[in-house]
Design a protein around this motif. Structure first.
Motif, PDB file in Angstrom:
ATOM      1  N   LEU A  67       1.090  -0.867   0.133  1.00 44.17           N
ATOM      2  CA  LEU A  67       0.483  -0.183  -0.367  1.00 44.17           C
ATOM      3  C   LEU A  67       0.645   1.203   0.007  1.00 44.17           C
ATOM      4  N   THR A  68       0.582   2.402  -0.853  1.00 49.42           N
ATOM      5  CA  THR A  68       1.506   3.368  -0.801  1.00 49.42           C
ATOM      6  C   THR A  68       0.959   4.385   0.143  1.00 49.42           C
ATOM      7  N   SER A  69      -0.934   4.497   0.113  1.00 48.56           N
ATOM      8  CA  SER A  69      -1.430   4.989   0.975  1.00 48.56           C
ATOM      9  C   SER A  69      -2.074   5.146   1.943  1.00 48.56           C
ATOM     10  N   PRO A  70      -2.326   5.931   2.860  1.00 48.54           N
ATOM     11  CA  PRO A  70      -2.664   5.180   4.693  1.00 48.54           C
ATOM     12  C   PRO A  70      -4.365   5.000   4.388  1.00 48.54           C
ATOM     13  N   GLY A  71      -5.074   5.637   3.559  1.00 46.14           N
ATOM     14  CA  GLY A  71      -6.311   6.066   3.202  1.00 46.14           C
ATOM     15  C   GLY A  71      -6.876   6.459   3.908  1.00 46.14           C
ATOM     16  N   ILE A  72      -8.412   6.848   4.212  1.00 47.94           N
ATOM     17  CA  ILE A  72      -8.948   7.714   5.015  1.00 47.94           C
ATOM     18  C   ILE A  72      -9.592   6.531   6.401  1.00 47.94           C
ATOM     19  N   THR A  73      -8.997   5.771   6.589  1.00 49.46           N
ATOM     20  CA  THR A  73      -9.404   4.491   7.838  1.00 49.46           C
ATOM     21  C   THR A  73      -8.959   4.332   9.287  1.00 49.46           C
ATOM     22  N   PHE A  74      -8.481   5.012  10.141  1.00 46.99           N
ATOM     23  CA  PHE A  74      -7.817   4.982  10.992  1.00 46.99           C
ATOM     24  C   PHE A  74      -7.160   3.638  11.170  1.00 46.99           C
ATOM     25  N   ASP A  75      -7.881   2.143  10.608  1.00 48.04           N
ATOM     26  CA  ASP A  75      -7.437   1.193  10.857  1.00 48.04           C
ATOM     27  C   ASP A  75      -6.937   0.636   9.643  1.00 48.04           C
ATOM     28  N   SER A  76      -6.591   1.360   9.001  1.00 47.49           N
ATOM     29  CA  SER A  76      -5.666   1.171   7.798  1.00 47.49           C
ATOM     30  C   SER A  76      -4.354  -0.019   7.193  1.00 47.49           C
ATOM     31  N   GLU A  77      -4.496  -1.017   6.687  1.00 46.86           N
ATOM     32  CA  GLU A  77      -3.600  -1.689   6.829  1.00 46.86           C
ATOM     33  C   GLU A  77      -1.915  -1.328   6.403  1.00 46.86           C
ATOM     34  N   TYR A  78      -1.684   0.211   5.833  1.00 47.14           N
ATOM     35  CA  TYR A  78      -0.923   0.901   5.083  1.00 47.14           C
ATOM     36  C   TYR A  78      -0.208   0.807   7.201  1.00 47.14           C
ATOM     37  N   PHE A  79      -0.219   1.077   7.896  1.00 49.01           N
ATOM     38  CA  PHE A  79       0.260   0.959   8.851  1.00 49.01           C
ATOM     39  C   PHE A  79       0.583  -0.373   9.971  1.00 49.01           C
ATOM     40  N   HIS A  80       1.306  -0.276  11.159  1.00 54.71           N
ATOM     41  CA  HIS A  80       1.234  -1.439  11.727  1.00 54.71           C
ATOM     42  C   HIS A  80       0.249  -1.243  12.719  1.00 54.71           C
ATOM     43  N   GLN A  81      -0.214  -1.825  13.161  1.00 53.85           N
ATOM     44  CA  GLN A  81      -1.610  -2.161  14.686  1.00 53.85           C
ATOM     45  C   GLN A  81      -1.384  -3.145  15.656  1.00 53.85           C
ATOM     46  N   VAL A  82      -1.842  -2.936  16.655  1.00 50.75           N
ATOM     47  CA  VAL A  82      -1.332  -3.475  17.774  1.00 50.75           C
ATOM     48  C   VAL A  82      -2.884  -3.849  17.808  1.00 50.75           C
ATOM     49  N   THR A  83      -3.739  -4.757  18.353  1.00 48.30           N
ATOM     50  CA  THR A  83      -5.144  -5.382  18.285  1.00 48.30           C
ATOM     51  C   THR A  83      -5.247  -5.666  19.517  1.00 48.30           C
ATOM     52  N   GLY A 109      10.339  -3.368  13.880  1.00 51.53           N
ATOM     53  CA  GLY A 109      11.883  -2.367  13.770  1.00 51.53           C
ATOM     54  C   GLY A 109      12.642  -3.252  11.893  1.00 51.53           C
ATOM     55  N   GLU A 110      12.392  -4.093  12.044  1.00 49.83           N
ATOM     56  CA  GLU A 110      13.238  -5.633  10.686  1.00 49.83           C
ATOM     57  C   GLU A 110      12.218  -5.388   9.294  1.00 49.83           C
ATOM     58  N   LYS A 111      10.656  -4.795   9.535  1.00 49.19           N
ATOM     59  CA  LYS A 111       9.433  -4.301   8.820  1.00 49.19           C
ATOM     60  C   LYS A 111       9.777  -3.363   7.799  1.00 49.19           C
ATOM     61  N   SER A 112       9.445  -1.995   8.460  1.00 46.48           N
ATOM     62  CA  SER A 112       9.782  -1.078   7.822  1.00 46.48           C
ATOM     63  C   SER A 112       9.415   0.413   9.484  1.00 46.48           C
ATOM     64  N   VAL A 113       9.474   1.853   8.255  1.00 44.63           N
ATOM     65  CA  VAL A 113       9.483   2.559   9.508  1.00 44.63           C
ATOM     66  C   VAL A 113       8.345   2.901   9.448  1.00 44.63           C
ATOM     67  N   ARG A 114       6.701   2.185   9.016  1.00 46.53           N
ATOM     68  CA  ARG A 114       5.716   3.120   8.981  1.00 46.53           C
ATOM     69  C   ARG A 114       5.714   3.402  10.776  1.00 46.53           C
ATOM     70  N   PRO A 115       4.072   4.249  11.233  1.00 41.64           N
ATOM     71  CA  PRO A 115       3.808   4.118  12.182  1.00 41.64           C
ATOM     72  C   PRO A 115       3.003   2.714  13.066  1.00 41.64           C
ATOM     73  N   ILE A 116       2.707   2.727  13.830  1.00 41.02           N
ATOM     74  CA  ILE A 116       1.825   1.596  14.638  1.00 41.02           C
ATOM     75  C   ILE A 116       0.556   2.771  15.279  1.00 41.02           C
ATOM     76  N   ARG A 117       0.038   1.753  14.793  1.00 41.57           N
ATOM     77  CA  ARG A 117      -1.891   2.415  15.541  1.00 41.57           C
ATOM     78  C   ARG A 117      -2.102   1.472  16.539  1.00 41.57           C
ATOM     79  N   LEU A 118      -3.283   1.845  16.828  1.00 38.02           N
ATOM     80  CA  LEU A 118      -4.157   0.613  18.209  1.00 38.02           C
ATOM     81  C   LEU A 118      -4.712   1.531  18.851  1.00 38.02           C
ATOM     82  N   GLN A 119      -5.999   1.179  19.702  1.00 37.92           N
ATOM     83  CA  GLN A 119      -7.183   1.472  19.765  1.00 37.92           C
ATOM     84  C   GLN A 119      -6.756   1.458  20.744  1.00 37.92           C
ATOM     85  N   SER A 120      -6.814   2.574  22.086  1.00 29.49           N
ATOM     86  CA  SER A 120      -6.377   1.746  24.170  1.00 29.49           C
ATOM     87  C   SER A 120      -7.696   1.893  24.782  1.00 29.49           C
TER      88      SER A 120
END
Length: 170
Positions: A67-83, A109-120
Motif C-alpha cells: 500500500l502506498t497511501s494510508p487511505g482514510i480509515t484509522f485502522d488502515s493496513e498501511y499502518f502497523h496495528q496492535v490489535t 523495526g525489522e520490517k518497516s518504519v511506518r507508524p504503529i496504530r492502536l485503539q486503547s
C-alpha cells in the motif's frame, strides 16, 4: 531463594494458542477476544520453580508494504496495528507490558518504519503514552461490551520511534 524469570516469545497462531489467548483475555477484562486473522502473537511468561505461566500477550499486524497511501480509515493496513494487549493483573506495573512492546518493536523495526496504530481502553492510555503513542482525536464511546472498553482512544506512535529502550531483558 529462587527468583522468577520473565521472558517473551513469538508463538504461532494455532488452535492451542488461540484458546490460551482467549482465556487470558477473559481473565484480564471479562470478555473473550481472539487473535485476529493475519495477526502475529507474542506471549509473556513467568518461569518459577520450573513452572511456566502465561502472564501477558499482544497481537499485532505488520503494515502492508504494497500500500502506498494510508487511505482514510484509522485502522488502515498501511499502518502497523496492535490489535490486543493483555497483562494479568498481578503482573501489571512490573514491566511485562514494556517487555511485550519491546519485542514487538524489534519485530516491526525489522520490517518497516511506518507508524504503529492502536485503539486503547481509557485505563491503558497512560501506558501507551509512555511508549511514545499520541492520542488522535477525541475518545470514541462504545455502547456495548464491558465498562473497561466504554471509551476507546485512537493512538499512534510516529515512525521516528523505532526502538523501545524501557527494558533490555527479553
Amino acid at each position: 531463594m529462587s527468583h522468577a524469570h520473565y521472558y517473551v516469545k513469538e508463538e504461532v497462531r494455532n488452535a492451542r494458542n488461540r484458546r490460551r489467548f482467549r482465556q487470558l483475555a477473559r481473565e484480564v477484562c471479562g470478555e473473550v477476544f481472539d487473535i485476529p486473522e493475519d495477526n502475529r502473537v507474542l506471549f509473556a511468561y513467568q518461569k518459577h520453580h520450573g513452572k511456566e505461566t502465561l502472564i501477558g500477550e499482544i497481537s499485532f499486524q505488520i503494515a502492508d508494504e504494497k500500500l502506498t497511501s494510508p487511505g482514510i480509515t484509522f485502522d488502515s493496513e498501511y499502518f502497523h496495528q496492535v490489535t490486543f494487549m493483555f497483562v494479568k493483573y498481578d503482573f501489571q506495573g512490573m514491566g511485562i507490558g514494556q517487555r511485550l512492546f519491546s519485542k514487538l518493536m524489534k519485530i516491526i523495526g525489522e520490517k518497516s518504519v511506518r507508524p504503529i496504530r492502536l485503539q486503547s481502553a481509557e485505563k491503558a492510555v497512560g501506558f501507551f503514552e509512555k511508549m511514545q503513542f499520541v492520542c488522535q482525536g477525541e475518545p470514541i464511546e462504545s455502547l456495548c461490551g464491558v465498562n473497561l472498553f466504554r471509551f476507546m482512544y485512537n493512538m499512534e506512535r510516529p515512525s521516528g520511534y523505532l526502538t523501545c529502550d524501557s527494558t533490555n531483558d527479553l
